[in-house]
Design a protein around this motif. Structure first.
Motif, short mmCIF file in Angstrom:
data_model
loop_
_atom_site.label_atom_id
_atom_site.label_comp_id
_atom_site.label_asym_id
_atom_site.label_seq_id
_atom_site.Cartn_x
_atom_site.Cartn_y
_atom_site.Cartn_z
N GLN A 99 0.84 -1.04 0.24
CA GLN A 99 0.09 0.04 -0.08
C GLN A 99 0.94 1.11 0.09
OE1 GLN A 99 -2.75 0.23 3.27
NE2 GLN A 99 -3.75 1.90 2.86
N GLU A 100 2.11 1.34 0.85
CA GLU A 100 2.72 2.38 0.80
C GLU A 100 3.75 2.78 -0.54
OE1 GLU A 100 5.02 1.78 4.37
OE2 GLU A 100 3.31 2.36 5.75
N ALA A 101 3.75 1.85 -1.28
CA ALA A 101 4.67 1.64 -2.43
C ALA A 101 4.24 3.02 -3.49
CB ALA A 101 4.65 0.65 -3.27
N LEU A 102 2.95 3.20 -3.57
CA LEU A 102 2.62 4.28 -4.53
C LEU A 102 2.82 5.61 -3.94
CD1 LEU A 102 -0.41 3.11 -6.76
CD2 LEU A 102 2.07 3.28 -7.45
N TYR A 103 2.41 5.50 -2.75
CA TYR A 103 2.35 6.91 -1.88
C TYR A 103 4.04 7.19 -1.74
CZ TYR A 103 -2.34 6.10 -0.32
OH TYR A 103 -3.79 6.15 -0.63
N ASP A 104 4.79 6.15 -1.35
CA ASP A 104 6.34 6.68 -1.19
C ASP A 104 6.71 7.14 -2.68
OD1 ASP A 104 6.38 5.63 1.02
OD2 ASP A 104 7.32 3.68 0.60
N ALA A 153 2.43 17.37 -4.63
CA ALA A 153 3.74 16.33 -4.84
C ALA A 153 3.88 16.00 -6.28
CB ALA A 153 3.50 15.06 -3.85
N TYR A 154 2.94 15.53 -6.78
CA TYR A 154 3.02 15.23 -8.40
C TYR A 154 3.55 16.38 -9.13
CZ TYR A 154 2.00 14.08 -13.18
OH TYR A 154 2.01 14.05 -14.61
N ARG A 155 3.07 17.55 -9.15
CA ARG A 155 3.46 18.71 -9.90
C ARG A 155 4.77 18.97 -9.48
NH1 ARG A 155 -1.87 22.43 -10.00
NH2 ARG A 155 -3.13 21.09 -11.18
N ARG A 156 5.27 18.86 -8.18
CA ARG A 156 6.74 19.29 -7.95
C ARG A 156 7.59 18.30 -8.53
NH1 ARG A 156 9.33 16.56 -4.32
NH2 ARG A 156 7.38 16.01 -3.16
N VAL A 200 6.07 8.08 -11.39
CA VAL A 200 5.52 9.20 -10.73
C VAL A 200 4.04 9.61 -11.37
CG1 VAL A 200 5.43 11.66 -10.25
CG2 VAL A 200 7.61 10.31 -9.75
N THR A 201 3.96 9.37 -12.64
CA THR A 201 2.66 9.57 -13.58
C THR A 201 1.62 8.45 -13.00
OG1 THR A 201 3.81 10.64 -15.15
CG2 THR A 201 1.74 9.90 -15.51
N ALA A 202 2.14 7.17 -13.05
CA ALA A 202 1.29 6.04 -12.80
C ALA A 202 0.82 6.16 -11.28
CB ALA A 202 2.13 4.87 -13.00
N ALA A 203 1.69 6.51 -10.41
CA ALA A 203 1.20 6.56 -9.08
C ALA A 203 0.16 7.62 -8.91
CB ALA A 203 2.29 6.89 -8.16
N TYR A 204 0.43 8.88 -9.64
CA TYR A 204 -0.37 10.07 -9.41
C TYR A 204 -1.94 9.68 -10.22
CZ TYR A 204 -2.69 14.66 -10.33
OH TYR A 204 -3.67 15.46 -10.29
N TYR A 252 -7.14 0.66 -4.23
CA TYR A 252 -5.76 0.51 -4.05
C TYR A 252 -5.40 0.44 -2.52
CZ TYR A 252 -0.71 1.02 -3.64
OH TYR A 252 0.58 1.22 -3.44
N ASP A 253 -6.04 1.27 -1.63
CA ASP A 253 -6.00 1.17 -0.16
C ASP A 253 -6.74 -0.25 0.17
OD1 ASP A 253 -4.81 3.55 -0.19
OD2 ASP A 253 -6.70 4.67 0.32
N LEU A 254 -7.60 -0.69 -0.33
CA LEU A 254 -8.19 -1.83 0.12
C LEU A 254 -7.43 -3.26 -0.20
CD1 LEU A 254 -11.94 -1.19 -0.33
CD2 LEU A 254 -10.80 -1.54 1.81
N THR A 255 -6.90 -3.14 -1.56
CA THR A 255 -6.16 -4.23 -1.99
C THR A 255 -4.70 -4.19 -1.89
OG1 THR A 255 -6.14 -3.48 -4.35
CG2 THR A 255 -8.11 -4.87 -3.37
N GLY A 256 -4.24 -3.05 -2.07
CA GLY A 256 -2.77 -3.03 -2.32
C GLY A 256 -2.34 -3.19 -3.60
N ARG A 257 -3.14 -3.02 -4.72
CA ARG A 257 -2.87 -3.26 -6.01
C ARG A 257 -3.63 -2.12 -6.56
NH1 ARG A 257 -3.20 -9.59 -7.31
NH2 ARG A 257 -1.64 -10.34 -5.77
N ALA A 258 -2.87 -1.59 -7.64
CA ALA A 258 -3.48 -0.80 -8.68
C ALA A 258 -4.75 -1.13 -9.67
CB ALA A 258 -2.54 -0.14 -9.64
N PRO A 259 -5.74 -0.59 -9.61
CA PRO A 259 -6.79 -1.10 -10.28
C PRO A 259 -6.30 -1.35 -12.04
CG PRO A 259 -7.51 0.86 -9.68
CD PRO A 259 -6.18 0.44 -8.99
N ARG A 260 -6.85 -2.46 -12.78
CA ARG A 260 -6.61 -2.25 -14.19
C ARG A 260 -7.22 -1.25 -14.71
NH1 ARG A 260 -8.34 -8.15 -15.55
NH2 ARG A 260 -9.39 -7.94 -13.85
#
Length: 167
Positions: free
Chosen positions: A97-102, A118-121, A141-145, A157-165
């Motif tokens: 879960q913390e991976a995309l936030y990191d 954070a994304y714009r910076r 960074v773009t994928a995480a945003y 993502y918060d529930l499963t820990g995986r990015a939705p398709r």
């Protein structure tokens, strides 16, 4: 009727087996050699497929069929640790879960405004026009945003820990 090319090694014990299709269209492994103590009749159909069926008093062995023993009856498990690959332990849900936030450098409790800033910076720093060597990092960074800026995909993502398709 039986061909040497039908023989394959068992992935579990290494013995020679033949794969057949049962009347229920399920795959069944039988030992490679005919066995008088077997309970399975094997025949090759007109399409070249090995077919198998149970031999019973009502349906005895026919002259063109071979009597074989199902491989499950004779398959010995491999020696401990022989040929087995260890599976990697799954990462804990919190670590995933913390991976995309990191990637964006924000906490899991960040507001949408904090995520956007954070994304714009990072986008100003890492954009390929400004910094050509950081193309992969910019894509991360773009994928995480993309995931964290959408409330529905962020909740998923918060529930499963995986990015939705993507749809």
């Amino acid at each position: 009727m039986l061909r040497p090319s039908d023989i394959k090694p068992c992935s579990r014990c290494g013995a020679d087996i033949r794969w057949t299709l049962t009347e229920a269209r399920k795959r069944l492994a039988v030992n490679a050699e005919p066995d008088p103590d077997g309970n399975t009749a094997v025949v090759r159909d007109v399409a070249g497929t090995l077919r198998s069926r149970a031999v019973t008093a009502e349906r005895p062995l026919l002259p063109h069929e071979r009597l074989m023993k199902p491989h499950a009856a004779t398959c010995a498990p491999p020696a401990p640790g022989a040929g087995r690959r260890r599976r990697k332990a799954p990462r804990p849900a919190q670590a995933r879960q913390e991976a995309l936030y990191d990637v964006l450098g924000v906490t899991t409790t960040a507001t949408p405004a904090e995520i956007r800033s954070a994304y714009r910076r990072l986008a100003r720093e890492l954009h390929p026009d400004v910094n050509p060597a950081s193309g992969d990092r910019f894509k991360q960074v773009t994928a995480a945003y993309t995931v964290l800026s959408n409330p529905i995909s962020r909740a998923t993502y918060d529930l499963t820990g995986r990015a939705p398709r993507p749809r």
